[in-house]
Design an enzyme around this catalytic site. Structure first.
Site, short mmCIF file in Angstrom:
data_model
loop_
_atom_site.label_atom_id
_atom_site.label_comp_id
_atom_site.label_asym_id
_atom_site.label_seq_id
_atom_site.Cartn_x
_atom_site.Cartn_y
_atom_site.Cartn_z
N SER A 143 -109.55 -2.66 84.55
CA SER A 143 -110.86 -1.97 84.08
C SER A 143 -111.24 -1.10 85.52
CB SER A 143 -112.01 -2.82 83.48
OG SER A 143 -113.02 -1.87 83.53
N GLY A 144 -111.23 0.45 85.15
CA GLY A 144 -111.75 1.11 86.14
C GLY A 144 -113.27 0.93 86.72
N CYS A 177 -121.71 -9.25 77.96
CA CYS A 177 -121.79 -9.36 76.54
C CYS A 177 -122.50 -10.58 76.09
CB CYS A 177 -120.42 -9.38 75.99
SG CYS A 177 -119.01 -8.37 76.87
N ASN A 234 -114.89 -14.05 85.21
CA ASN A 234 -116.04 -13.07 85.26
C ASN A 234 -117.47 -13.57 85.33
OD1 ASN A 234 -115.16 -13.33 82.48
ND2 ASN A 234 -117.18 -12.63 81.86
C1 LIG Z 1 -112.79 -10.44 82.98
C2 LIG Z 1 -112.94 -9.29 82.17
N1 LIG Z 1 -112.09 -8.83 81.18
C3 LIG Z 1 -112.49 -7.61 80.41
C4 LIG Z 1 -113.60 -6.96 80.50
C5 LIG Z 1 -113.86 -5.72 79.72
O1 LIG Z 1 -113.77 -4.50 80.52
P1 LIG Z 1 -114.00 -3.10 80.01
O2 LIG Z 1 -115.34 -3.08 80.17
O3 LIG Z 1 -113.32 -2.07 81.03
O4 LIG Z 1 -113.65 -3.12 78.31
C6 LIG Z 1 -114.50 -7.42 81.54
C7 LIG Z 1 -115.79 -6.80 81.75
O5 LIG Z 1 -116.87 -7.16 82.24
C8 LIG Z 1 -114.32 -8.38 82.15
O6 LIG Z 1 -114.87 -8.78 83.13
#
Ligand SMILES: Cc1ncc(COP(=O)(O)O)c(C=O)c1O
Length: 382
Positions: free
Chosen positions: A204-205, A329, A154
């Site tokens: 994730s939606g 985050c 990400n």
């Molecule tokens: C690679 C990855 N995993 C998990 C998540 C978490 O997803 P959600 O925001 O739907 O909880 C994210 C969101 O930033 C992400 O980029």
């Protein structure tokens, strides 16, 4: 600055909802608002919409409908899959294999597993952010319960060799779950989970133009996991709680549009990113993370030599360009990126990176426009 003049390049953090997703949400909430677990006509209507959405979503990923469970998002799916194999695990030597570059949802779950006394292996990556197949295999043994390696990172967009890892794992005589967080990869790739060789996945939606607070856990029918939430009998008794049918239907509509327009959409995103990076390269001392390896089209992580990324991000925001320092985050917590640390980026350079991420509503010309804003802001800073 008018609201619609703001240039949003933070799609990896969240995408705006697609029009069709909005419409389906409104429609479902008005005609099928009833509890999908009830016994009357309106409940049946909601249940039908839920199951049609499940069928359609499963179809996009080469999965069976019963392998799809709806969650509150990617974080819940990751937590479920990583934590549950360790609940009441009689094998006190059970182990988890993951990597140093996972999303916080995986790393936080791994810390929790470790706090119970189980062993956690964090696989490193190389300087381009790529995990080597052998480094994963090294840590797999007869005690391994679960291996969790993300498909697309990400923060950098760098793609991991998931299919190669799954093929190599098949050669081993071990029983494990191979999980992949595909939250970012889904925005950019067509994925057939069984073909890739993973037993579970988190989606994730809100990363694909769907609503926030809805996600998907894919779990191969070969694997049995304890329920995460207890109470009602929803979701094949896997996850209690009234199902967010409107959210699921909306996610399904977003996914349909995204998957059906993927070739054109990816080309547009890639063109804009290329124009953007080219213009910065030609004018500044920058480095693009992962530019020589397989990378998701929508993410551009740039190192601006000698510039503090926090200062730059704030200045860009004032000029109408919204970007981030990495994972949402991580930027909230102002901590140096664990992904760049894993890539052995020096302490001095780690705070000079910004992530620009393009998305489904990026327009032709946005790449150049963004580069122009960056260039003028940096000029003003010197
Ligand atoms: C690679 C990855 N995993 C998990 C998540 C978490 O997803 P959600 O925001 O739907 O909880 C994210 C969101 O930033 C992400 O980029």
């Amino acid at each position: 600055m008018k609201k619609d003049e703001y240039l949003y390049l933070d799609h990896a953090a969240s995408t705006p909802m697609r029009e069709v997703a909005f419409e389906v949400y409104k429609y479902t909430e008005s005609v099928a608002f009833a509890n999908s677990a009830g016994g009357h006509a309106l409940s049946r209507k909601a249940k039908n919409i839920l199951e049609e959405s499940r069928d359609s979503i499963a179809n996009h990923f080469g999965a069976a409908p019963k392998e799809i469970t709806f969650t509150s998002g990617g974080t819940e799916a990751d937590n479920w899959i990583i934590k549950m194999p360790f609940i009441n695990n009689k094998n006190k030597n059970a182990e988890l294999v993951t990597s140093e570059i996972e999303h916080e949802a995986v790393l936080g779950s791994a810390e929790w597993v470790e706090s119970l006394g189980y062993k956690v292996h964090l696989t490193p990556c190389d300087k381009d952010g790529v995990i080597k197949v052998d480094d994963v295999l090294k840590n797999v043994n007869k005690n391994t319960e679960i291996i969790s390696i993300m498909l697309g990172n990400n923060e950098t967009g760098v793609v991991q060799p998931i299919k190669e890892i799954s093929q190599a794992l098949k050669e081993l005589d071990s029983e494990y779950i191979f999980h992949s967080d595909v939250v970012q990869a889904v925005a950019n790739r067509k994925l057939d989970f069984h073909n890739i060789g993973i037993q579970s996945a988190a989606i994730s939606g809100h990363k694909i133009g769907g609503p926030k607070g809805v996600g998907i856990m894919f779990l191969s029918s070969e694997v049995k996991l304890p329920s995460f939430l207890h109470g009602g009998k929803q979701e094949l008794e896997r996850r209690a709680g009234t199902v967010n049918v409107s959210g699921v239907a909306s996610l399904s509509a977003a996914l349909d549009e995204q998957q059906n327009s993927m070739i054109v959409q990816n080309q547009k995103i890639l063109n804009e990113r290329t124009e953007f990076e080219k213009k910065l390269w030609n004018s500044l001392d920058v480095m693009v993370v992962g530019d020589t390896v397989d990378r998701l089209d929508h993410i551009s992580n740039i190192q601006f030599s000698g510039i503090n990324s926090e200062t730059l991000m704030v200045a860009l925001d004032l000029q109408g360009l919204g970007v981030s320092r990495g994972s949402a985050c991580a930027s909230g917590a102002q901590k140096p990126s664990h992904v760049l640390q894993a890539m052995k980026v020096s302490n001095e350079k780690i705070n000079s990176h910004l992530r620009f991420s393009f998305g489904w509503n990026t327009n032709v010309g946005d790449g150049i426009k963004a580069a122009d804003i960056v260039l003028s802001v940096i000029k003003g800073m010197s």
